[in-house]
Enzyme design. Structure first.
Site, short mmCIF file in Angstrom:
data_model
loop_
_atom_site.label_atom_id
_atom_site.label_comp_id
_atom_site.label_asym_id
_atom_site.label_seq_id
_atom_site.Cartn_x
_atom_site.Cartn_y
_atom_site.Cartn_z
N ASN A 21 0.86 -1.18 0.00
CA ASN A 21 0.00 0.00 0.00
C ASN A 21 0.90 1.23 0.00
O ASN A 21 1.46 1.58 1.03
CB ASN A 21 -0.90 -0.04 1.26
CG ASN A 21 -1.72 1.22 1.43
OD1 ASN A 21 -1.81 2.04 0.53
ND2 ASN A 21 -2.32 1.36 2.61
N TRP A 22 1.02 1.85 -1.17
CA TRP A 22 1.93 2.99 -1.28
C TRP A 22 1.37 4.26 -0.65
O TRP A 22 2.07 5.25 -0.51
CB TRP A 22 2.25 3.27 -2.75
CG TRP A 22 2.98 2.19 -3.47
CD1 TRP A 22 3.36 0.96 -2.98
CD2 TRP A 22 3.42 2.23 -4.83
NE1 TRP A 22 4.02 0.25 -3.96
CE2 TRP A 22 4.06 0.99 -5.11
CE3 TRP A 22 3.34 3.18 -5.85
CZ2 TRP A 22 4.61 0.71 -6.36
CZ3 TRP A 22 3.88 2.88 -7.10
CH2 TRP A 22 4.51 1.66 -7.33
N LYS A 23 0.08 4.24 -0.33
CA LYS A 23 -0.59 5.43 0.21
C LYS A 23 -0.35 6.62 -0.74
O LYS A 23 -0.28 6.42 -1.93
CB LYS A 23 -0.11 5.70 1.64
CG LYS A 23 -0.23 4.43 2.51
CD LYS A 23 -0.04 4.67 3.96
CE LYS A 23 -0.18 3.32 4.70
NZ LYS A 23 -0.08 3.46 6.14
N HIS A 69 -9.47 1.23 4.90
CA HIS A 69 -8.21 1.41 5.62
C HIS A 69 -8.44 2.39 6.77
O HIS A 69 -9.23 3.32 6.65
CB HIS A 69 -7.14 1.96 4.65
CG HIS A 69 -5.78 1.95 5.25
ND1 HIS A 69 -5.35 2.91 6.14
CD2 HIS A 69 -4.74 1.08 5.12
CE1 HIS A 69 -4.12 2.64 6.52
NE2 HIS A 69 -3.72 1.53 5.92
N GLU A 113 -6.85 4.82 7.79
CA GLU A 113 -6.65 6.23 7.45
C GLU A 113 -7.88 6.79 6.73
O GLU A 113 -8.24 7.95 6.93
CB GLU A 113 -5.39 6.38 6.58
CG GLU A 113 -4.12 6.19 7.43
CD GLU A 113 -2.95 5.60 6.67
OE1 GLU A 113 -2.93 5.61 5.42
OE2 GLU A 113 -2.01 5.10 7.36
N GLU A 140 -5.25 -4.81 10.75
CA GLU A 140 -4.23 -3.79 10.97
C GLU A 140 -4.53 -3.02 12.25
O GLU A 140 -5.32 -2.07 12.23
CB GLU A 140 -4.21 -2.81 9.80
CG GLU A 140 -3.92 -3.43 8.46
CD GLU A 140 -3.34 -2.43 7.48
OE1 GLU A 140 -2.26 -2.71 6.94
OE2 GLU A 140 -3.93 -1.36 7.28
N GLY A 146 2.68 2.31 10.68
CA GLY A 146 3.64 3.39 10.48
C GLY A 146 4.38 3.81 11.73
O GLY A 146 5.05 4.84 11.75
N SER A 172 3.62 -2.05 10.35
CA SER A 172 5.07 -2.11 10.56
C SER A 172 5.69 -3.46 10.19
O SER A 172 6.63 -3.92 10.85
CB SER A 172 5.42 -1.72 12.00
OG SER A 172 4.99 -0.40 12.28
#
Ligand code: PGA
Length: 247
Positions: free
Chosen positions: A9-11, A94, A96, A162, A168, A208
């Site tokens: 997941n490159w975000k 997700h 976020e 997650e 992160g 992570s």
């Protein structure tokens, strides 16, 4: 046997030229690694150029989000049919997106249904916050997210567990702890779809994950791969994780 998935997941990272550079470096590194399904999830702007580079490889493409409506006045959004032109997977719900863009279990549910009817495999993210974790609410939270998010859908889906506090932060969940929560998730899936079907659904761990801890996760009974953020932005770091899934 569940085939593992390693999804990156490159975000909101990588311009098209940076994306091309990363993918061109990555493809030859994983050429012989065929034990796991690899999925790259670049930002929308890079979907088309990355799709072109992946042609003829076994690496799959995923989007990071999409809308549930088939089209219309939704400024800034992508419809399922637009995503399915390039991508085989889509990350949905997700943390976020839930935290910054108002996604709820209800909107996640609409998106899962839309993805399935468009033939896109959704990767549905669930996980508890640090506060919820400390208050021993992990099981309650993921159970609710799964039951609400997966109302009236079929089993063509992937789950990513997650824990928000592990994303992160470098504070990865222990392999053991992640596996226990994933077992709870699988038991909720068994309630929804029956035990046999639940055994076939892939459940990933995310938060992570890196080359140095990946083997530990992948050796757990119920962890079927990883959803990787930071470590998916460098070809060699992401390759280490793919390599860890080869045995
Ligand atoms: P991280 O992100 O690997 O950088 O912790 C994981 C994710 O958000 O999917």
């Amino acid at each position: 046997m569940r085939i593992p998935i390693i999804a990156g997941n490159w975000k909101m990272n990588k311009t098209v030229s940076e994306a091309r550079e990363l993918v061109s470096e990555f493809i030859p590194l994983v050429k012989e690694m065929n034990k796991a399904e690899i999925v790259l999830c670049p930002p929308s702007s890079a979907l088309l150029p990355v799709a072109a580079l992946l042609e003829g490889t076994a690496i799959k493409l995923g989007a990071q989000n999409m809308h549930w409506e088939s089209g219309g006045a939704y400024t800034g959004e992508l419809a399922p049919a637009m995503v399915s032109e390039f991508a085989n997977f889509v990350i949905l719900g997700h943390s976020e997106r839930r935290a910054y863009f108002g996604e709820t279990d209800e909107t996640v549910n609409k998106k899962v249904k839309a993805a399935q009817s468009e033939g896109i495999m959704p990767i549905i993210c669930v996980g508890e916050s640090l506060e919820e974790n400390k208050a021993d609410k992990t099981s309650e939270v993921v159970t609710r997210q799964i039951k609400e998010g997966l109302k009236d859908v079929n089993t063509n889906l992937v789950i990513a567990y997650e824990p928000i506090w592990a994303i992160g932060t470098g504070l990865a969940a222990t392999a053991d702890g992640a596996n226990s929560t994933i077992k709870i998730i699988r038991s909720v899936l068994a309630e929804l779809f029956g035990k046999e079907e639940a055994e076939k659904i892939r459940i990933l761990y995310g938060g992570s994950v890196k080359g140095s801890n990946a083997v530990e996760y992948f050796s757990q009974s119920d962890i079927d791969g990883a959803l990787v953020g930071g470590a998916s932005l460098k070809a060699d770091a992401f390759t280490e994780i793919v390599l860890a899934a080869q045995n």
